[in-house]
Design a protein around this motif. Structure first.
Motif, PDB file in Angstrom:
ATOM      1  N   VAL A  62       0.836  -1.207   0.000  1.00  0.00           N
ATOM      2  CA  VAL A  62       0.000   0.000   0.000  1.00  0.00           C
ATOM      3  C   VAL A  62       0.871   1.258   0.000  1.00  0.00           C
ATOM      4  O   VAL A  62       0.648   2.191  -0.790  1.00  0.00           O
ATOM      5  N   VAL A  63       1.860   1.285   0.874  1.00  0.00           N
ATOM      6  CA  VAL A  63       2.710   2.473   1.008  1.00  0.00           C
ATOM      7  C   VAL A  63       3.487   2.730  -0.280  1.00  0.00           C
ATOM      8  O   VAL A  63       3.647   3.878  -0.706  1.00  0.00           O
ATOM      9  N   ILE A  64       3.958   1.660  -0.920  1.00  0.00           N
ATOM     10  CA  ILE A  64       4.705   1.826  -2.173  1.00  0.00           C
ATOM     11  C   ILE A  64       3.770   2.190  -3.324  1.00  0.00           C
ATOM     12  O   ILE A  64       4.033   3.104  -4.115  1.00  0.00           O
ATOM     13  N   GLY A  65       2.669   1.464  -3.420  1.00  0.00           N
ATOM     14  CA  GLY A  65       1.806   1.611  -4.578  1.00  0.00           C
ATOM     15  C   GLY A  65       0.945   2.851  -4.582  1.00  0.00           C
ATOM     16  O   GLY A  65       0.604   3.359  -5.664  1.00  0.00           O
ATOM     17  N   ALA A  66       0.567   3.365  -3.413  1.00  0.00           N
ATOM     18  CA  ALA A  66      -0.384   4.482  -3.362  1.00  0.00           C
ATOM     19  C   ALA A  66       0.093   5.682  -4.169  1.00  0.00           C
ATOM     20  O   ALA A  66      -0.564   6.100  -5.129  1.00  0.00           O
ATOM     21  N   PRO A  67       1.240   6.288  -3.832  1.00  0.00           N
ATOM     22  CA  PRO A  67       1.674   7.449  -4.620  1.00  0.00           C
ATOM     23  C   PRO A  67       2.188   7.069  -6.002  1.00  0.00           C
ATOM     24  O   PRO A  67       1.992   7.818  -6.965  1.00  0.00           O
ATOM     25  N   LEU A  68       2.839   5.895  -6.120  1.00  0.00           N
ATOM     26  CA  LEU A  68       3.445   5.503  -7.391  1.00  0.00           C
ATOM     27  C   LEU A  68       2.395   5.284  -8.478  1.00  0.00           C
ATOM     28  O   LEU A  68       2.470   5.863  -9.582  1.00  0.00           O
ATOM     29  N   LEU A  69       1.380   4.452  -8.181  1.00  0.00           N
ATOM     30  CA  LEU A  69       0.360   4.157  -9.180  1.00  0.00           C
ATOM     31  C   LEU A  69      -0.531   5.369  -9.452  1.00  0.00           C
ATOM     32  O   LEU A  69      -0.981   5.571 -10.590  1.00  0.00           O
ATOM     33  N   HIS A  96      -4.213  -0.755  -3.563  1.00  0.00           N
ATOM     34  CA  HIS A  96      -5.120  -0.350  -2.479  1.00  0.00           C
ATOM     35  C   HIS A  96      -5.243   1.177  -2.380  1.00  0.00           C
ATOM     36  O   HIS A  96      -6.335   1.743  -2.486  1.00  0.00           O
ATOM     37  N   GLY A  97      -4.127   1.842  -2.135  1.00  0.00           N
ATOM     38  CA  GLY A  97      -4.164   3.281  -1.898  1.00  0.00           C
ATOM     39  C   GLY A  97      -4.590   4.065  -3.113  1.00  0.00           C
ATOM     40  O   GLY A  97      -5.390   5.011  -3.023  1.00  0.00           O
ATOM     41  N   ALA A  98      -4.064   3.690  -4.279  1.00  0.00           N
ATOM     42  CA  ALA A  98      -4.423   4.407  -5.499  1.00  0.00           C
ATOM     43  C   ALA A  98      -5.907   4.240  -5.814  1.00  0.00           C
ATOM     44  O   ALA A  98      -6.566   5.179  -6.277  1.00  0.00           O
ATOM     45  N   PHE A  99      -6.453   3.026  -5.543  1.00  0.00           N
ATOM     46  CA  PHE A  99      -7.879   2.820  -5.823  1.00  0.00           C
ATOM     47  C   PHE A  99      -8.728   3.739  -4.949  1.00  0.00           C
ATOM     48  O   PHE A  99      -9.643   4.403  -5.440  1.00  0.00           O
ATOM     49  N   PHE A 100      -8.458   3.759  -3.647  1.00  0.00           N
ATOM     50  CA  PHE A 100      -9.250   4.624  -2.779  1.00  0.00           C
ATOM     51  C   PHE A 100      -9.010   6.097  -3.095  1.00  0.00           C
ATOM     52  O   PHE A 100      -9.917   6.924  -2.959  1.00  0.00           O
ATOM     53  N   GLY A 101      -7.782   6.433  -3.510  1.00  0.00           N
ATOM     54  CA  GLY A 101      -7.497   7.814  -3.873  1.00  0.00           C
ATOM     55  C   GLY A 101      -8.288   8.258  -5.084  1.00  0.00           C
ATOM     56  O   GLY A 101      -8.988   9.281  -5.058  1.00  0.00           O
ATOM     57  N   VAL A 102      -8.219   7.478  -6.156  1.00  0.00           N
ATOM     58  CA  VAL A 102      -8.962   7.810  -7.370  1.00  0.00           C
ATOM     59  C   VAL A 102     -10.455   7.622  -7.136  1.00  0.00           C
ATOM     60  O   VAL A 102     -11.278   8.434  -7.584  1.00  0.00           O
ATOM     61  N   SER A 146      -4.978  12.184  -2.315  1.00  0.00           N
ATOM     62  CA  SER A 146      -5.839  11.220  -1.640  1.00  0.00           C
ATOM     63  C   SER A 146      -5.163   9.854  -1.554  1.00  0.00           C
ATOM     64  O   SER A 146      -5.292   9.148  -0.546  1.00  0.00           O
ATOM     65  N   SER A 147      -4.415   9.482  -2.598  1.00  0.00           N
ATOM     66  CA  SER A 147      -3.665   8.225  -2.563  1.00  0.00           C
ATOM     67  C   SER A 147      -2.564   8.285  -1.513  1.00  0.00           C
ATOM     68  O   SER A 147      -2.322   7.316  -0.786  1.00  0.00           O
ATOM     69  N   ALA A 148      -1.893   9.421  -1.434  1.00  0.00           N
ATOM     70  CA  ALA A 148      -0.870   9.591  -0.395  1.00  0.00           C
ATOM     71  C   ALA A 148      -1.485   9.486   0.991  1.00  0.00           C
ATOM     72  O   ALA A 148      -0.847   8.987   1.930  1.00  0.00           O
ATOM     73  N   ASN A 149      -2.730   9.920   1.123  1.00  0.00           N
ATOM     74  CA  ASN A 149      -3.403   9.815   2.414  1.00  0.00           C
ATOM     75  C   ASN A 149      -3.653   8.363   2.786  1.00  0.00           C
ATOM     76  O   ASN A 149      -3.627   8.003   3.966  1.00  0.00           O
ATOM     77  N   GLN A 150      -3.872   7.501   1.783  1.00  0.00           N
ATOM     78  CA  GLN A 150      -4.014   6.075   2.072  1.00  0.00           C
ATOM     79  C   GLN A 150      -2.702   5.482   2.573  1.00  0.00           C
ATOM     80  O   GLN A 150      -2.695   4.618   3.457  1.00  0.00           O
ATOM     81  N   ALA A 151      -1.586   5.969   2.017  1.00  0.00           N
ATOM     82  CA  ALA A 151      -0.283   5.551   2.540  1.00  0.00           C
ATOM     83  C   ALA A 151      -0.135   6.011   3.988  1.00  0.00           C
ATOM     84  O   ALA A 151       0.413   5.292   4.832  1.00  0.00           O
ATOM     85  N   ALA A 152      -0.652   7.205   4.280  1.00  0.00           N
ATOM     86  CA  ALA A 152      -0.590   7.723   5.649  1.00  0.00           C
ATOM     87  C   ALA A 152      -1.408   6.856   6.601  1.00  0.00           C
ATOM     88  O   ALA A 152      -0.999   6.604   7.744  1.00  0.00           O
ATOM     89  N   PHE A 153      -2.567   6.365   6.155  1.00  0.00           N
ATOM     90  CA  PHE A 153      -3.377   5.455   6.970  1.00  0.00           C
ATOM     91  C   PHE A 153      -2.584   4.200   7.331  1.00  0.00           C
ATOM     92  O   PHE A 153      -2.648   3.711   8.459  1.00  0.00           O
ATOM     93  N   ASN A 154      -1.834   3.675   6.363  1.00  0.00           N
ATOM     94  CA  ASN A 154      -1.074   2.455   6.626  1.00  0.00           C
ATOM     95  C   ASN A 154       0.163   2.717   7.473  1.00  0.00           C
ATOM     96  O   ASN A 154       0.580   1.862   8.248  1.00  0.00           O
ATOM     97  N   LEU A 155       0.758   3.894   7.349  1.00  0.00           N
ATOM     98  CA  LEU A 155       1.832   4.271   8.277  1.00  0.00           C
ATOM     99  C   LEU A 155       1.274   4.364   9.695  1.00  0.00           C
ATOM    100  O   LEU A 155       1.942   3.977  10.664  1.00  0.00           O
TER     101      LEU A 155
END
Length: 403
Positions: free
Chosen positions: A51-58, A105-111, A325-334
């Protein structure tokens, strides 16, 4: 609300199920792959790592793609990751499968949050986001218990195959129900990354980290708290945890409504309520009935802040709402990792299973302080800056409408 939100909620249900079901399958996976429980527990971290890797990257890589295409592609990657996990011949391959499943995960919730908000009137945006997130909370009530039961009866591989099937259903739902949406009117990745120069964006992300770390500091160790402190039997814990999911669903829907009325007030009020509940938990945890009540309340107040946190980040990064918003999903997992680490630390120091609630209350106070500080700084900002920001946000709202 648009029927398309149902497709997003189904997707969120599948994502929530695969994220949390591993906790119930640890003994089964450990026995089958001949590993220890602690080692198998790293598979939970593997998903969070994805999640942390993929959220901002994707989110960055797909910024110029049509959003419907992005959503279908991300759920396709999710389906592949879970199928790969089900077929993994060894621990190492399963670890890789969990990372792969976590990437979208993160990118999906972000988009998805941007898409959900763009399909309704401006005054109903937070409620639309909360309707998507209902799938995540319902997963804790239905998906995780059923997934655990399936894994115990038919083997853990069957659970991940079932989640893969949910991913296919979600892809079909998005294809049929979600309207064609234009790509973001982006000036390029560098321009979108400039959104992270904003102090308000970083304050919003920090609020997420501290606010939800408070939740995970307690929830990560809720089972020993319920059995060793409250006195519940092992067979009753699953039911009590389902109550957390019920509370989370109520809080999620409530948070969306409150955020549409007054976003900053909803966020600050939610964090204040979270602080109070965590503080009371240390006392209420010593009796079964009061501990059960507090578990429900914890779910309510925790997820009352979820939609406000997502909307706040999107609002403070109007040029790049999907990326932020995707970065925020990474923040949730942090927050997940950090809260669990701190909760485990106070237990290891001999303070007992109620100590994580104290640590969580302190984290919630920190998140509350950051949110209040952000609000004060926002009020002191030049009026012209606020007018420009509001205009850009309104333009972004128009840009995510139906093509």
């Amino acid at each position: 609300m648009p029927l398309a939100l149902l497709a997003l909620a189904i997707s969120a249900f599948g994502i929530g199920t695969t994220e949390f079901v591993m906790m119930g399958l640890l003994p089964n996976v450990a026995n089958d792959l001949h590993t220890s429980i602690p080692t198998t527990g790293y598979l939970v971290s593997a998903y969070a790592l994805g999640v942390v890797i993929g959220a901002p990257l994707l989110a960055a890589l797909t910024t110029r793609m049509p959003r419907k295409t992005v959503l279908i592609s991300l759920m396709g990657l999710f389906t592949i990751g879970n199928t790969f996990s089900a077929l993994a011949p060894s621990y190492g391959w399963l670890f890789a499968g969990r990372v792969l499943a976590g990437l979208p995960h993160g990118a999906f919730f972000g988009v998805g949050a941007v898409v959900a908000a763009g399909m309704v009137d401006r005054e109903r945006r937070a409620r639309a986001v909360s309707m998507m997130m209902v799938g995540l909370t319902v997963a804790n009530i239905i998906g995780v218990p059923i997934g655990t039961l399936v894994g115990q009866s038919l083997g853990w591989r069957a659970t991940f195959l079932a989640v893969g099937a949910i991913g296919l259903a979600a892809m079909a739902g998005i294809a049929v129900l979600v309207p064609r949406l234009p790509a973001t009117q982006s000036a390029g990745l560098r321009h979108e990354l400039s959104a992270f120069r904003s102090g308000q964006v970083w304050l919003a992300l920090s609020t997420t980290v501290f606010g939800f770390a408070a939740v995970f500091a307690v929830y990560s160790y809720i089972t020993p708290l319920l059995t060793d402190v409250a006195g519940f039997g092992d067979s009753s814990v699953t039911l009590v945890l389902a109550l957390f999911g019920v509370g989370a669903t109520i809080g999620n829907l409530l948070g969306g409504r409150l955020a549409d009325r007054a976003l900053r007030t909803a966020l600050i009020g939610g964090l204040a309520a979270l602080t109070a509940v965590l503080g009371l938990f240390t006392v209420a945890a010593h009796a079964e009935w009061s501990a059960a009540v507090m578990v429900v309340l914890l779910g309510v107040v925790a997820f009352t802040t979820a939609s406000p946190l997502m909307m706040m980040v999107m609002e403070k990064a109007p040029h790049a709402p999907s990326l932020a918003s995707s970065a925020n999903q990474a923040a949730f997992n942090l927050a997940n990792a950090g809260g669990a680490w701190l909760g485990g630390l106070v237990i290891a120091r001999g303070f007992g299973y109620t100590a994580p609630a104290v640590a969580g209350a302190l984290l919630a106070v920190s998140g509350l302080a950051i949110a209040v500080t952000a609000g004060l700084l926002e009020r002191r900002a030049p009026e012209s800056s606020r007018i420009v920001a509001a205009g850009v946000a309104h333009a972004e709202q128009d840009s995510v409408g139906v093509a």
